[in-house]
Design a protein around this motif. Structure first.
Motif, PDB file in Angstrom:
ATOM      1  N   TRP A   1      -5.271   0.533  -7.070  1.00 31.89           N
ATOM      2  CA  TRP A   1      -6.373   1.049  -6.256  1.00 31.89           C
ATOM      3  C   TRP A   1      -7.688   1.041  -7.033  1.00 31.89           C
ATOM      4  O   TRP A   1      -8.760   0.781  -6.462  1.00 31.89           O
ATOM      5  CB  TRP A   1      -6.045   2.451  -5.745  1.00 31.89           C
ATOM      6  CG  TRP A   1      -4.938   2.412  -4.742  1.00 31.89           C
ATOM      7  CD1 TRP A   1      -3.635   2.751  -4.935  1.00 31.89           C
ATOM      8  CD2 TRP A   1      -5.037   1.941  -3.389  1.00 31.89           C
ATOM      9  NE1 TRP A   1      -2.910   2.533  -3.790  1.00 31.89           N
ATOM     10  CE2 TRP A   1      -3.731   2.042  -2.821  1.00 31.89           C
ATOM     11  CE3 TRP A   1      -6.074   1.456  -2.611  1.00 31.89           C
ATOM     12  CZ2 TRP A   1      -3.478   1.666  -1.509  1.00 31.89           C
ATOM     13  CZ3 TRP A   1      -5.815   1.092  -1.294  1.00 31.89           C
ATOM     14  CH2 TRP A   1      -4.530   1.192  -0.755  1.00 31.89           C
TER      15      TRP A   1
ATOM     16  N   TYR B   1       6.941   6.885   1.973  1.00 32.34           N
ATOM     17  CA  TYR B   1       6.087   6.317   0.932  1.00 32.34           C
ATOM     18  C   TYR B   1       6.845   6.380  -0.399  1.00 32.34           C
ATOM     19  O   TYR B   1       7.848   7.081  -0.529  1.00 32.34           O
ATOM     20  CB  TYR B   1       4.796   7.123   0.791  1.00 32.34           C
ATOM     21  CG  TYR B   1       3.705   6.786   1.772  1.00 32.34           C
ATOM     22  CD1 TYR B   1       2.462   6.347   1.335  1.00 32.34           C
ATOM     23  CD2 TYR B   1       3.902   6.914   3.148  1.00 32.34           C
ATOM     24  CE1 TYR B   1       1.440   6.067   2.235  1.00 32.34           C
ATOM     25  CE2 TYR B   1       2.898   6.628   4.049  1.00 32.34           C
ATOM     26  CZ  TYR B   1       1.669   6.195   3.585  1.00 32.34           C
ATOM     27  OH  TYR B   1       0.663   5.902   4.471  1.00 32.34           O
TER      28      TYR B   1
ATOM     29  N   LEU C   1       2.624   7.105  -6.295  1.00 31.47           N
ATOM     30  CA  LEU C   1       1.799   6.137  -7.013  1.00 31.47           C
ATOM     31  C   LEU C   1       2.324   5.838  -8.411  1.00 31.47           C
ATOM     32  O   LEU C   1       2.038   4.768  -8.958  1.00 31.47           O
ATOM     33  CB  LEU C   1       0.347   6.627  -7.096  1.00 31.47           C
ATOM     34  CG  LEU C   1      -0.506   6.461  -5.834  1.00 31.47           C
ATOM     35  CD1 LEU C   1      -1.883   7.049  -6.052  1.00 31.47           C
ATOM     36  CD2 LEU C   1      -0.629   4.998  -5.432  1.00 31.47           C
TER      37      LEU C   1
ATOM     38  N   ARG D   1      -3.524   5.543   2.620  1.00 30.00           N
ATOM     39  CA  ARG D   1      -2.969   6.060   1.370  1.00 30.00           C
ATOM     40  C   ARG D   1      -3.467   7.475   1.136  1.00 30.00           C
ATOM     41  O   ARG D   1      -4.225   7.762   0.197  1.00 30.00           O
ATOM     42  CB  ARG D   1      -3.350   5.148   0.210  1.00 30.00           C
ATOM     43  CG  ARG D   1      -2.513   5.450  -1.052  1.00 30.00           C
ATOM     44  CD  ARG D   1      -1.118   4.884  -0.948  1.00 30.00           C
ATOM     45  NE  ARG D   1      -0.107   5.768  -1.525  1.00 30.00           N
ATOM     46  CZ  ARG D   1       0.994   5.350  -2.167  1.00 30.00           C
ATOM     47  NH1 ARG D   1       1.233   4.062  -2.307  1.00 30.00           N
ATOM     48  NH2 ARG D   1       1.854   6.214  -2.636  1.00 30.00           N
TER      49      ARG D   1
ATOM     50  N   HIS E   1      -0.604   2.832   7.486  1.00 31.51           N
ATOM     51  CA  HIS E   1      -0.466   2.944   6.037  1.00 31.51           C
ATOM     52  C   HIS E   1      -1.759   3.371   5.336  1.00 31.51           C
ATOM     53  O   HIS E   1      -2.207   2.736   4.403  1.00 31.51           O
ATOM     54  CB  HIS E   1       0.076   1.649   5.425  1.00 31.51           C
ATOM     55  CG  HIS E   1      -0.512   0.380   5.980  1.00 31.51           C
ATOM     56  ND1 HIS E   1       0.042  -0.277   7.046  1.00 31.51           N
ATOM     57  CD2 HIS E   1      -1.572  -0.357   5.607  1.00 31.51           C
ATOM     58  CE1 HIS E   1      -0.642  -1.358   7.299  1.00 31.51           C
ATOM     59  NE2 HIS E   1      -1.634  -1.433   6.442  1.00 31.51           N
TER      60      HIS E   1
ATOM     61  N   TYR F   1       0.821  -1.217   0.000  1.00 35.34           N
ATOM     62  CA  TYR F   1       0.000   0.000   0.000  1.00 35.34           C
ATOM     63  C   TYR F   1       0.855   1.266   0.000  1.00 35.34           C
ATOM     64  O   TYR F   1       0.489   2.259  -0.633  1.00 35.34           O
ATOM     65  CB  TYR F   1      -0.929   0.024   1.217  1.00 35.34           C
ATOM     66  CG  TYR F   1      -1.932  -1.097   1.262  1.00 35.34           C
ATOM     67  CD1 TYR F   1      -2.146  -1.942   0.178  1.00 35.34           C
ATOM     68  CD2 TYR F   1      -2.677  -1.340   2.407  1.00 35.34           C
ATOM     69  CE1 TYR F   1      -3.054  -2.985   0.235  1.00 35.34           C
ATOM     70  CE2 TYR F   1      -3.605  -2.368   2.471  1.00 35.34           C
ATOM     71  CZ  TYR F   1      -3.782  -3.201   1.384  1.00 35.34           C
ATOM     72  OH  TYR F   1      -4.686  -4.229   1.447  1.00 35.34           O
ATOM     73  N   THR F   2       1.976   1.252   0.702  1.00 38.37           N
ATOM     74  CA  THR F   2       2.756   2.482   0.834  1.00 38.37           C
ATOM     75  C   THR F   2       3.827   2.635  -0.237  1.00 38.37           C
ATOM     76  O   THR F   2       4.243   3.759  -0.525  1.00 38.37           O
ATOM     77  CB  THR F   2       3.444   2.558   2.213  1.00 38.37           C
ATOM     78  OG1 THR F   2       4.370   1.468   2.344  1.00 38.37           O
ATOM     79  CG2 THR F   2       2.429   2.513   3.335  1.00 38.37           C
TER      80      THR F   2
ATOM     81  N   GLY G   1      -6.949   2.004   3.143  1.00 35.51           N
ATOM     82  CA  GLY G   1      -5.703   1.368   3.534  1.00 35.51           C
ATOM     83  C   GLY G   1      -5.946   0.349   4.623  1.00 35.51           C
ATOM     84  O   GLY G   1      -7.077   0.121   5.058  1.00 35.51           O
TER      85      GLY G   1
END
Length: 460
Positions: free
Chosen positions: A102, A169, A172, A133, A131, A93-94, A126
């Motif tokens: 997603w 992080y 994306l 997002r 975590h 996720y991170t 998340g």
């Protein structure tokens, strides 16, 4: 103006009288229910489009008050190793998730909820307080867009990670490292709240979430935690948002009251091993409790849901899905709730079928401040209606519909789903490209595992 009529059905209304009506007729015009009653009481207009309800049980759309975005793709990882699964979720996720991840997860979990009769859900963006997002608005906006595509309602919980900050992080687009501060996350939450604010009609809304802090946590950094609580509450008040938390236990609700983050706009998940002070704080504040009877926290501790309800605290039901041992089947979670507390008290009458149905309909609607709009089949409310196919061996003979739904039904029995007056599923068929949703989910998860080097977690 389109009028629909569900005829010849058994209606579990969940109204203030908890009426169960045999041979019922339900009328809805556009997005609102206009009549509910027996066939003798409700005349069907000649121009109405009829939906045949024979051999069907009709009830309000189910409301899941606590679940997690992201987990729809990751839930099978680790072969039962909970620690490995949780660590994999944090890594993916991170650092290893993309917009495609997603979007695919939101569509997949939305489709599962639709086919399970869940018309409204609170989804945490998340896997937990380490975590969320919320380094960017993109993941949240993609989830809201997918919600609209699927046609169900989502209250997306966006918020703040557990201190200390900053958090590491990866963006994306996977192109750069991100050092994420509390203030960065707060700004993203505010922007998501500004752009996804029409939950009732647009089906996508935003609520806030921040970590649960225990008394021991608070003792380590009281001023820092107070500062963060004030900032989150200021943002909540600015936008008129709901507030939720994930993982209360053992003194943390009483502390939350002292930190001024409780009110009738709050709903608190898990809530196990509560102290008397915790329970009193929930009662005084008007906050709701979300009981997740199938979750690991309900194995490690106990949520005193019957005792809270006896005190007058509103208690809703959540799936805590998806996870290695559970999905979005709220019928399963209703039955689990019954057995969970009956076993604790060694009493088969501690909770009854009507109680658990309330907890995922009208009581869940109350938890999100929507009891005047959702949660029951009543004139003037939103036409969020599901119909269960009763013509099945495990639901026969056709009697005692409350017991049938709460103790014997499952997600695969949901035949028809109506949200906002629109038929989203009929005869278990949707207008969605379900194969494309499934294929994208598999492809995105394969890519995420490859990027993160976690393919070994696929071994059972």
């Amino acid at each position: 103006m389109t009028i629909h009529a569900i005829t010849n059905t058994t209606a579990i209304t969940m109204d203030s009288h908890r009426r169960v009506i045999e041979n019922a007729t339900i009328l809805f015009e556009n997005d609102r229910i206009t009549a509910v009653g027996s066939a003798d009481e409700v005349a069907v207009p000649a121009e109405a489009e009829r939906i045949e309800g024979a051999n069907m049980i009709s009830l309000p759309g189910l409301i899941d008050s606590h679940a997690h975005a992201g987990h729809g793709l990751t839930r099978n990882l680790g072969g039962g190793d909970g620690d490995a699964w949780f660590q994999a979720c944090e890594a993916i996720y991170t650092r290893e998730s993309t917009p495609g991840f997603w979007q695919a997860e939101a569509r997949l979990s939305g489709l599962e909820r639709l086919k399970a009769g869940i018309t409204t859900c609170t989804m945490l963006l998340g896997g937990g307080a380490d975590h969320y997002r919320t380094d960017t608005v993109e993941a949240g906006n993609l989830h809201c867009e997918a919600t609209r595509e699927i046609g169900i309602r989502t209250m997306l919980a966006v918020g703040l990670n557990r201190r200390p900050f900053p958090k590491a992080y990866r963006s994306l687009d996977l192109a750069k490292e991100v050092s994420l501060s509390f203030e960065d996350q707060l700004e993203v939450c505010g922007e998501l709240a500004r752009t996804n604010r029409y939950f009732l009609n647009d089906c996508a809304g935003i609520c806030l979430i921040m970590p649960v802090y225990s008394p021991e946590d608070f003792a380590q950094a009281p001023e820092d935690i107070r500062r963060m609580c004030r900032a989150v509450m200021d943002l909540r008040e600015d936008h008129g948002l709901l507030f939720t938390q994930d993982g209360h236990r053992s003194g943390s609700i009483a502390l939350a009251e002292e930190l001024a983050i409780l009110g009738p706009w709050a709903y608190l998940s898990h809530s196990v091993d509560l102290t008397p002070e915790d329970m009193a704080a929930a009662k005084r504040s008007g906050a709701s409790i979300v009981h997740n009877p199938s979750a690991i926290m309900s194995v490690l501790g106990r949520c005193p849901a019957p005792e809270l309800r006896d005190m007058g605290v509103n208690v809703a039901l959540g799936s805590d899905a998806a996870a290695p041992d559970r999905g979005y089947d709220m019928f399963r979670h209703m039955a689990q709730c019954l057995h969970y507390h009956r076993r604790h008290f060694r009493d088969p009458e501690v909770m009854m079928p009507s109680d658990v149905l309330q907890m995922c309909t009208i009581d869940a609607a109350k938890a999100i401040g929507m009891e005047a709009e959702l949660g029951s089949l009543e004139v003037g409310k939103k036409a969020d209606i599901i119909m269960l196919d009763r013509r099945k061996p495990h639901l026969y003979p056709p009697m005692m519909p409350l017991t049938t739904v709460a103790q014997f039904a499952n997600a695969a029995d949901v035949d028809t789903v109506i949200v906002n007056g629109k038929i989203r599923m009929k005869n278990r068929q949707t207008a969605l490209d379900e194969s494309a949703i499934l294929d994208a989910a598999a492809s995105e998860m394969d890519a995420a595992l490859s990027r993160s080097g976690l393919t070994h977690l696929l071994v059972e």
